[in-house]
Design a protein around this motif. Sequence first.
Motif, short mmCIF file in Angstrom:
data_model
loop_
_atom_site.label_atom_id
_atom_site.label_comp_id
_atom_site.label_asym_id
_atom_site.label_seq_id
_atom_site.Cartn_x
_atom_site.Cartn_y
_atom_site.Cartn_z
N PHE A 75 61.35 2.46 105.79
CA PHE A 75 62.03 3.59 106.62
C PHE A 75 63.08 3.02 107.58
O PHE A 75 64.05 3.35 107.99
N GLU A 76 62.91 1.91 108.04
CA GLU A 76 63.80 1.07 109.04
C GLU A 76 64.83 0.60 108.10
O GLU A 76 65.91 0.70 108.63
N GLN A 77 64.66 0.38 106.98
CA GLN A 77 65.87 -0.15 106.02
C GLN A 77 66.63 1.31 105.62
O GLN A 77 68.04 1.00 105.53
N TRP A 78 66.05 2.44 105.52
CA TRP A 78 66.97 3.44 105.42
C TRP A 78 67.50 3.80 106.48
O TRP A 78 68.87 4.26 106.29
N ASN A 79 67.14 3.46 107.65
CA ASN A 79 67.80 3.79 108.95
C ASN A 79 69.15 2.82 109.14
O ASN A 79 70.06 3.30 109.68
N LYS A 80 68.83 1.50 108.77
CA LYS A 80 69.66 0.76 108.93
C LYS A 80 71.07 0.83 107.78
O LYS A 80 72.13 1.05 108.06
N GLY A 81 70.74 1.47 106.56
CA GLY A 81 71.73 1.81 105.72
C GLY A 81 72.60 3.07 106.01
O GLY A 81 73.86 3.21 105.96
N ILE A 82 71.83 4.01 106.51
CA ILE A 82 72.63 5.13 107.12
C ILE A 82 73.49 4.95 108.05
O ILE A 82 74.67 5.56 108.19
N LYS A 83 73.09 4.18 109.19
CA LYS A 83 74.20 3.66 110.19
C LYS A 83 75.27 2.80 109.71
O LYS A 83 76.37 3.07 110.08
N LEU A 84 75.11 2.12 108.71
CA LEU A 84 76.33 1.50 108.06
C LEU A 84 77.18 2.21 106.98
O LEU A 84 78.39 1.80 106.70
N SER A 85 76.60 3.19 106.66
CA SER A 85 77.36 4.26 105.69
C SER A 85 78.55 4.71 106.21
O SER A 85 78.62 5.15 107.40
N LYS A 86 79.46 4.98 105.13
CA LYS A 86 80.90 5.83 105.47
C LYS A 86 81.01 6.86 104.79
O LYS A 86 81.98 7.85 105.18
N GLY A 87 80.20 7.17 103.92
CA GLY A 87 79.99 8.60 102.96
C GLY A 87 79.85 9.75 103.62
O GLY A 87 79.18 9.94 104.55
N LYS A 88 80.08 10.94 102.98
CA LYS A 88 79.91 12.12 103.45
C LYS A 88 78.39 12.63 102.99
O LYS A 88 77.46 13.10 103.74
N TRP A 89 77.90 11.94 101.80
CA TRP A 89 76.78 12.05 101.26
C TRP A 89 76.09 10.65 101.01
O TRP A 89 76.74 9.65 100.94
N ILE A 90 74.69 10.69 101.10
CA ILE A 90 74.15 9.39 101.03
C ILE A 90 73.09 9.52 99.95
O ILE A 90 72.22 10.43 99.93
N TRP A 91 72.85 8.34 99.25
CA TRP A 91 71.93 8.25 98.12
C TRP A 91 71.16 7.15 98.30
O TRP A 91 71.69 5.97 98.08
N ILE A 92 69.83 7.22 98.50
CA ILE A 92 69.13 5.97 98.68
C ILE A 92 68.48 5.72 97.34
O ILE A 92 67.31 6.51 96.89
N ALA A 93 69.00 4.63 96.53
CA ALA A 93 68.56 4.34 95.44
C ALA A 93 67.46 3.37 95.33
O ALA A 93 67.77 2.01 95.45
N GLU A 94 66.17 3.66 95.19
CA GLU A 94 65.25 2.58 95.40
C GLU A 94 65.49 1.52 94.38
O GLU A 94 65.72 1.77 93.22
#
Length: 307
Positions: A75-94
């Motif tokens: 979940f820390e990795q999720w949070n890091k990715g969300i902060k880096l993201s530029k999109g309107k939508w986010i897809w966490i593809a495990e």
Amino acid sequence: MSNLPLVSVIIPNYNHALYLKRRLDSVFNQTYQNFEVIILDDCSTDNSLEIIEQYKDNPHLSHVMVNEVNSGSPFEQWNKGIKLSKGKWIWIAESDDYCELNLLEDLVFATRKRKKCVLAYSPTLMIDDEGNTWDIPFEGRNQYMSGIRYIKCYLTLFNWIKNASCAIFSKEAAKNVPQSFMKYKGAGDYLFWVEIARQGIVAIVNKPMAYFCRHSGTVTNQKEFDGTNPLEVKKIVDYIGTFVSIEGWRKHLVFAYHRQWHNHDYISYNIYQEVAKEWQFEKYNAPFDNWLLKQARRFRKYLNYYI
């Protein structure tokens, strides 16, 4: 594609070299092509980085972040990715899962049917390393409902979004999610979906397009056996009860539904007792509860109409 929203695809990876190429190919070859890819490697000790290197020139790849020390938390990795993201939508593809090539297209277009949609997902097919599938989900028309109703109908029972790989969610909604979900060791995703859903409309694209790979190294399996998930889930159900009414017969059904999963081979009898006590399984084991659970199973594919 200029009028279609950008999707940020976050791929958190840790020692999933065996599955990584299949995962990356199922992302980069999506029919919906307005996306960026953020790969987050959590200090893998296998040959994951060699596989990732093969995709370094792909125009969709925006970030490859490699931790020098393992974070110990997906979940820390999720949070890091969300902060880096530029999109309107986010897809966490495990990184150990994969999907149909039209998953992203179908989910994005489902979100465009409702202005206040914050979450869209597809039912998940469970699959093992031999390619065997089980728990085949119901397939039918798409559903749209308010997040509160969705939480009441589905998430009071358990986490129907079996893994992040089957869902996209609004980045704006993600900004409002309390950071407490990162403190969870196993069920942080469950709390995350609750916090996302309560902010708007949930779209269920009732066509299974995502494959959730269950193998010996799956974190979910480990957290079930050591009692982490059942105990964390109880905290989340209690939290849901602070803003959703789950009293009366509904409460009996919720507890009975969770009791049916209380047959895991826990690593010790003490853990078994701790989970049973926390969930009050002895209290919710009357003939009425068993009958209620039987009816819920009978009408499972229409569950949202019966709860």
